[in-house]
Structure formats: structure tokens, C-alpha cells
Scaffold this motif. Structure first.
Motif, PDB file in Angstrom:
ATOM      1  N   HIS A  89       0.884  -1.263  -0.137  1.00 12.63           N
ATOM      2  CA  HIS A  89      -0.062  -0.174  -0.007  1.00 12.63           C
ATOM      3  C   HIS A  89       0.841   1.274  -0.086  1.00 12.63           C
ATOM      4  N   ALA A  90       1.901   1.076   0.655  1.00 22.34           N
ATOM      5  CA  ALA A  90       2.880   2.342   0.606  1.00 22.34           C
ATOM      6  C   ALA A  90       3.567   2.564  -0.564  1.00 22.34           C
ATOM      7  N   SER A  91       3.885   1.674  -1.340  1.00 23.31           N
ATOM      8  CA  SER A  91       4.359   1.674  -3.071  1.00 23.31           C
ATOM      9  C   SER A  91       3.080   2.425  -3.710  1.00 23.31           C
ATOM     10  N   LEU A  92       1.725   2.016  -3.621  1.00 21.72           N
ATOM     11  CA  LEU A  92       0.717   2.818  -4.101  1.00 21.72           C
ATOM     12  C   LEU A  92       0.882   4.084  -3.933  1.00 21.72           C
ATOM     13  N   LEU A  93       0.779   4.405  -2.569  1.00 20.19           N
ATOM     14  CA  LEU A  93       0.726   5.922  -2.351  1.00 20.19           C
ATOM     15  C   LEU A  93       2.069   6.619  -2.523  1.00 20.19           C
ATOM     16  N   ALA A  94       3.020   6.029  -2.932  1.00 20.67           N
ATOM     17  CA  ALA A  94       4.082   6.713  -3.413  1.00 20.67           C
ATOM     18  C   ALA A  94       4.094   6.989  -4.948  1.00 20.67           C
ATOM     19  N   ARG A  95       3.560   5.888  -5.608  1.00 17.49           N
ATOM     20  CA  ARG A  95       3.127   6.226  -6.963  1.00 17.49           C
ATOM     21  C   ARG A  95       2.326   7.217  -7.239  1.00 17.49           C
ATOM     22  N   LEU A  96       1.428   7.753  -6.143  1.00 23.95           N
ATOM     23  CA  LEU A  96       0.231   8.604  -6.262  1.00 23.95           C
ATOM     24  C   LEU A  96       0.958  10.073  -5.947  1.00 23.95           C
ATOM     25  N   GLY A  97       2.164  10.167  -5.579  1.00 28.42           N
ATOM     26  CA  GLY A  97       2.660  11.084  -5.119  1.00 28.42           C
ATOM     27  C   GLY A  97       2.365  11.624  -3.494  1.00 28.42           C
ATOM     28  N   ARG A  98       1.957  10.649  -2.746  1.00 27.98           N
ATOM     29  CA  ARG A  98       1.409  10.715  -1.426  1.00 27.98           C
ATOM     30  C   ARG A  98       2.686  10.521  -0.599  1.00 27.98           C
ATOM     31  N   ASP A  99       3.848  11.093  -0.644  1.00 32.36           N
ATOM     32  CA  ASP A  99       4.895  10.606  -0.015  1.00 32.36           C
ATOM     33  C   ASP A  99       4.819  10.783   1.374  1.00 32.36           C
ATOM     34  N   GLU A 100       4.243  11.368   2.068  1.00 27.07           N
ATOM     35  CA  GLU A 100       4.104  11.432   3.614  1.00 27.07           C
ATOM     36  C   GLU A 100       3.331  10.192   4.346  1.00 27.07           C
ATOM     37  N   GLU A 101       2.276   9.899   3.574  1.00 26.02           N
ATOM     38  CA  GLU A 101       1.438   8.825   3.838  1.00 26.02           C
ATOM     39  C   GLU A 101       2.280   7.740   3.664  1.00 26.02           C
ATOM     40  N   ALA A 102       2.867   7.605   2.420  1.00 23.95           N
ATOM     41  CA  ALA A 102       3.809   6.452   1.872  1.00 23.95           C
ATOM     42  C   ALA A 102       4.692   6.141   2.979  1.00 23.95           C
TER      43      ALA A 102
END
Length: 356
Positions: A89-102
Motif C-alpha cells: 500500500h505504501a508503494s501505491l501511495l508513493a506512485r500517487l505522489g502521497r509521499d508522507e502517507e507512503a
């Protein structure tokens, strides 16, 4: 639960083969079995969470981010939370540019399972992306402690070390990676050699950098960044003609529909202007302008290079075109004034381009 796990195992096998549709179908079959269970036991709930996480990964790889996000959320609603699902899930968040959540999700994952190499690598990458090089270095070292053969982590570690000014350590990391590859023609050596060259170049070891770059190009001749670094190396050592020829070699043999990347073409133009090679510089500028004929920024960039070399006549047609394309940008008019203070005003925006 055993039947669900069997379908999930099939999904994972299909996933490893890149058969995403088949992997999704196997996950769907597993989830139908789970939904049909009368009273889910803990083992069945665990299997269901794993399957949801696998299907979420499939959807992520298919580019269906919203579906993947919803599936990850469902999987993470199960307790206890599975660290692999948190990491994916962190990888998906990083792909979406949501780095802090990732980063938050990835750190939760490795807190539960410290040896998750892929998730550790993601954490290091996020720190690197944020410019936090020392933090990235520490995490990439953890990745290599878990998986010494993790090539991308080694490359990112070397790059982080180089950016942070730890040039000797960066070179050592690259050499250690090269020592792990017995075959001298293995293409995996190429990025290690390129990074080694960059580290040695930063440290001032010209001869070592040249050797590393040349070996990288022996293995993979089409490496624009290495050609660019070699050109800079020649320029730094007072050999601009060799720098020009290096960038010419980068162009040679490339298909017509795959020209040299624009930053390298600009570097070549700058070198040609500095060397006073007028005809070649004009031809290169014309070729660059043709790549994006309606780009005022590009025309201004060419103008600036010519003006830096004192070539006002060569700058004039490009600054005129920049003004036609972007008449409201003051710097274009300032550059025009510098190119020729008493020139005829540029034609209106719908005028004919001067040979561009």
C-alpha cells in the motif's frame, strides 16, 4: 481456508509471470469462497486479507489506482495487519505522489517486519527523493544487510553517498557490487560502472572515472548520461574538442526517431558556441528548434546560449521567434535588445518564422 490459499498461490504464480488478468481471476475465486463461508475463522480471515492484498497489488500494476486503494483499505481493516500489505500500500501511495502517507505506512510495515527489503528500499527512496540523503544512506545500508544482491538499493546508496559528498564510500559501494558479478560482460555491471565513474569524477580521480565510463560504454554504448559525464570531464580538464566529440559519439548510430535527449543537445550547442564552431552550432540550434517548433522557452534557451558566446546575429532569429510565441514575456524583449539594439521590431505573432 486451504482452498482459498490454493487459489491465492495460483494468483501469485500468475503474477510472477506477468499474467495479471489470470492472477485477478484466481483472487476473485478465492474471495468468492471466503464470502460463502458461514462463520469465518481467524485463519480464513487471514487468508481473505492476504487475497485482498494480492488483488490490490494486481490492480495497482494494471494502473487501476482507485480500485487498488479500496482493496488495500479492505485488506488493512483485518486484524492483525499484515506488514506485506502495508508495504505494498505504501508503494501505491508513493506512485500517487502521497509521499508522507507512503512513508508512514512503510515505516509501520518494517516496524512489524524489519527485514522487508522491498519496503526498506521504498523508505530509502522516499528519503532520497526528499533530499534527506543521510537518512536514505542509513536505510539503503539496511536493505543491503538483508539482501546484498539488491542492485537498485546499491545504486541508490552510491548516488546518495555521492550527493552527500561521501565520494570514496560511494566508489567502494560500487566496487563491492562489481565484485559480486563474476561475468565481465554482465549488463548489470553497467549502472554500477556509471555510478563508480560519477563518484570518481566528483572526487577528482579523472583517470579512474574515464576507465569506469569507458567500460560502461563498452557494455552499453547508448548511455546518454555517461556520454554527458564524459563530455563534462573533458571540458573540466581543458579539452573542449574531446567533449564535443564525446557528445557526437552519443548521437552516432541513434535511430532518426530517437535523437539525443534535449539537455545533451543543449550541452553540445553550448560547447560548439564556446569553441567558436559557428556552422556546427547553427546547424545544431536549427535541429534543436525543430524538435519543438512552438516552444518559446526553447527558443529563448537557444538565444541565451548564443548571447553568452557574443553571437548576436545567430541569436536574433531565435529571440524574434520567442517574442512571436510569447510577446508578453519581458525577458524575451530584453534579450532582443541585447541581440541587436537598433533592429527592426519583430513581426506580429502570426508572421513567418525566419527559417525555423
Amino acid at each position: 481456508a486451504a482452498a482459498i490459499q490454493a487459489h491465492r498461490a495460483q494468483a501469485l504464480a500468475r503474477l510472477r509471470l506477468g499474467q495479471l488478468a489470470e492472477a485477478a481471476a484466481a483472487c476473485d475465486a478465492a474471495l468468492r469462497l471466503a464470502d460463502g463461508a458461514a462463520q469465518p475463522a481467524q485463519s480464513l480471515r487471514h487468508a481473505q486479507a492476504e487475497t485482498l492484498g494480492t488483488l490490490a497489488l494486481v490492480r495497482m500494476l494494471e494502473g487501476r489506482a482507485e480500485e487498488a486503494e479500496a482493496l488495500f483499505r479492505r485488506a488493512l481493516s483485518h486484524r492483525p495487519v499484515l506488514p506485506e500489505i502495508l508495504g505494498n500500500h505504501a508503494s501505491l501511495l508513493a506512485r500517487l505522489g502521497r509521499d508522507e502517507e507512503a512513508l508512514e505506512q512503510a515505516e509501520q510495515a518494517v516496524a512489524l517486519r524489519p527485514r522487508l527489503a522491498g519496503t526498506l528500499h521504498l523508505i530509502g527512496t522516499l528519503h532520497h527523493r526528499a533530499g534527506q540523503q543521510e537518512s536514505a544512506i542509513a536505510v539503503f545500508h539496511r536493505v543491503l544487510a538483508v539482501d546484498p544482491g539488491h542492485l537498485d538499493a546499491r545504486l541508490r546508496l552510491a548516488d546518495s553517498l555521492r550527493v552527500a559528498g561521501h565520494w570514496e564510500e560511494a566508489a567502494t559501494v560500487c566496487r563491492d557490487g562489481l565484485a559480486r558479478i563474476a561475468n565481465p560482460d554482465d549488463p548489470n555491471r553497467t549502472p554500477l560502472l556509471a555510478n563508480l565513474g560519477a563518484a570518481l569524477q566528483s572526487s577528482g580521480d579523472t583517470a579512474g572515472a574515464l576507465d569506469a565510463y569507458r567500460e560502461a560504454l563498452r557494455l552499453s554504448p547508448d548511455l546518454p548520461e555517461v556520454h554527458n559525464n564524459l563530455a563534462r570531464l573533458h571540458q573540466e580538464t581543458g579539452n573542449p574538442d574531446a567533449a564535443i566529440e564525446e557528445l557526437r559519439r552519443a548521437t552516432a548510430g541513434r535511430p532518426a526517431n530517437q535523437p539525443l535527449p534535449l539537455p545533451l543537445r543543449r550541452a553540445l550547442l553550448s560547447l560548439l558556441v564556446a569553441a567558436g564552431r559557428t556552422a556546427e552550432a547553427e546547424a545544431e540550434a536549427f535541429g534543436i528548434a525543430r524538435t519543438a517548433p512552438e516552444d518559446a522557452e526553447l527558443c529563448f534557451g537557444i538565444t541565451a546560449l548564443f548571447l553568452q558566446g557574443g553571437w548576436r546575429d545567430q541569436a536574433l532569429p531565435y529571440v524574434r521567434k520567442a517574442i512571436r510565441l510569447a510577446p508578453d514575456v519581458p525577458r524575451n524583449w530584453i534579450a532582443f535588445a541585447e541581440a541587436l539594439r537598433h533592429a527592426t521590431p519583430p513581426e506580429p505573432a502570426n508572421g513567418v518564422d525566419e527559417g525555423l
